[in-house]
Design an enzyme around this catalytic site. Sequence first.
Site, mmCIF file in Angstrom:
data_model
loop_
_atom_site.group_PDB
_atom_site.id
_atom_site.type_symbol
_atom_site.label_atom_id
_atom_site.label_comp_id
_atom_site.label_asym_id
_atom_site.label_seq_id
_atom_site.Cartn_x
_atom_site.Cartn_y
_atom_site.Cartn_z
ATOM 1 C CD1 TRP A 180 -3.202 -1.303 0.881
ATOM 2 C CD2 TRP A 180 -1.606 -2.414 1.456
ATOM 3 N NE1 TRP A 180 -3.859 -2.158 0.772
ATOM 4 C CE2 TRP A 180 -2.914 -3.563 1.329
ATOM 5 C CE3 TRP A 180 -0.736 -2.891 2.272
ATOM 6 C CZ2 TRP A 180 -3.117 -4.655 1.335
ATOM 7 C CZ3 TRP A 180 -0.535 -4.313 2.776
ATOM 8 C CH2 TRP A 180 -1.844 -4.843 2.772
ATOM 9 C CG HIS A 201 -6.361 -0.814 3.579
ATOM 10 N ND1 HIS A 201 -6.270 -2.525 3.341
ATOM 11 C CD2 HIS A 201 -6.461 -1.089 4.114
ATOM 12 C CE1 HIS A 201 -5.161 -2.328 4.593
ATOM 13 N NE2 HIS A 201 -5.286 -1.385 5.239
ATOM 14 N NE ARG A 227 -4.275 0.831 -1.723
ATOM 15 C CZ ARG A 227 -4.539 0.181 -1.946
ATOM 16 N NH1 ARG A 227 -3.492 -0.713 -3.936
ATOM 17 N NH2 ARG A 227 -5.094 -1.057 -1.421
ATOM 18 C CD GLN A 241 -9.529 -0.709 -0.949
ATOM 19 O OE1 GLN A 241 -10.114 -0.961 0.385
ATOM 20 N NE2 GLN A 241 -8.955 -0.956 -1.963
ATOM 21 C CB VAL A 284 -7.589 -13.060 5.230
ATOM 22 C CG1 VAL A 284 -8.397 -12.038 5.680
ATOM 23 C CG2 VAL A 284 -6.340 -12.535 4.038
ATOM 24 C CB ALA A 340 -11.648 -10.334 5.912
HETATM 25 N N1 DAH Z 1 -7.725 -4.290 1.469
HETATM 26 C C1 DAH Z 1 -6.951 -4.532 0.648
HETATM 27 C C2 DAH Z 1 -6.331 -3.504 -0.436
HETATM 28 O O1 DAH Z 1 -6.766 -2.822 -0.600
HETATM 29 C C3 DAH Z 1 -8.577 -6.076 -0.593
HETATM 30 C C4 DAH Z 1 -8.496 -7.197 0.776
HETATM 31 C C5 DAH Z 1 -8.026 -8.326 0.493
HETATM 32 C C6 DAH Z 1 -9.718 -6.487 1.747
HETATM 33 C C7 DAH Z 1 -8.525 -9.659 1.465
HETATM 34 C C8 DAH Z 1 -9.978 -8.148 2.231
HETATM 35 C C9 DAH Z 1 -9.241 -8.930 1.989
HETATM 36 O O2 DAH Z 1 -10.703 -8.109 3.195
HETATM 37 O O3 DAH Z 1 -9.856 -10.463 2.960
HETATM 38 O O4 DAH Z 1 -5.678 -4.248 -1.506
#
Ligand code: DAH
Length: 372
Positions: A180, A201, A227, A241, A284, A340
């Site tokens: 990020w 995010h 970002r 998002q 995760v 998630a």
């Molecule tokens: N937060 C991640 C991103 O911005 C996207 C994401 C991936 C969110 C996997 C999640 C997850 O909750 O389980 O790249």
Amino acid sequence: MHVSRRPTSGPYAIDLGIDLLNELTPQIIEELAGSAVEELAALDNLEALDTWRVSYLGRRGRLTTVLRGLSALDLEQRREIGSLANQAKQQLEEKFTERTDEIKNAALELSSTRSDFDVTLPGRPPAGGRLHPTTQIVREICAAFVGMGFGVVEGPEVELDRYNFEMLNIPKGHPARDMWNTLWIDYQNEDGEQPMLLRTHTSPMQARVMETRQPPIRVVVPGKCYRYEATDATHEWHFFQVEGLAVDEGITFANLKGTLYEFARRMFGEERQVRFRCDYFPFVEPGVDMSIDCFACDGNGQGCRICRDSGWIEIMGAGMVHPKVLERVGYDPQKYTGFAFGLGAERIAMLKYGIDDIRHFYANDIRFLQQF
Ligand code: DAH
């Protein structure tokens, strides 16, 4: 003493021609008001009306002069003549408004009888505004999950390192932070740390929600993210998002798959197929990316611009909530499990509507926006 019913000079004479102190009587006021009303009735346009108003009720008008002269009278007279003069003033003001309305209405009637003025034509509809395409798609995404029992929550765009990274199992110095490109807020706390940033995010809301609630949890979190990014057709430095989180006893990967499969069908059509592949996100385990079969070529792939020949389109990241994330918010990972997911709203809109450049969303070009 004499009050002329006709102006003595000019269109309307201001000079009352009386010695106010000695000659102001009830009759004079009655006569003054009487002649004013008479004159008014004869006027037929708004300019003349205004001249009349100035000459009687203006700052140096005749009735105003009388009212001002009252202070020179003794108490007894002032009471009697004062109340008369005020009544006269009120009467003239009312008559003035009445006559103005009459003249205006007469003008309107005249214009409605003109042959080129058709009062029966419908009015021109005012240009209606509409919701920004991002807002529309965010609402559509949320509605799909709300229909499956999820609630909607929102969180701060200026976020703490703690929620954006630490609580999501991304400690300081961890290479995963490079996933990020972060815009940091130019602020240092007493310890010399820079703890604030523009959230990269919507995942930080996972921890914020779990800290304040107990399972069962089912939420989606729409919101703006930022970002430090060079922009091109698929990258913007700000975008939306939608995050999702479900935590309860006994939640399995099968629940993740079923929920996201249903979502794909609601957004992209009943016949959609989905594909899950391993991916890495620190918060995760296991982590996946989810694709749908290409709705443009029905998964054939060959020569398809949308899926770039592959037959599949990636639409989101997802996974089972990492036990460390559950522990950090004080949940027992032996008791609770969850899944998630996170998806980019503009990307979904681009796929759904065939938009070829993410920069269109925020270029503010009415020709683009009007199409949605
Ligand atoms: N937060 C991640 C991103 O911005 C996207 C994401 C991936 C969110 C996997 C999640 C997850 O909750 O389980 O790249």
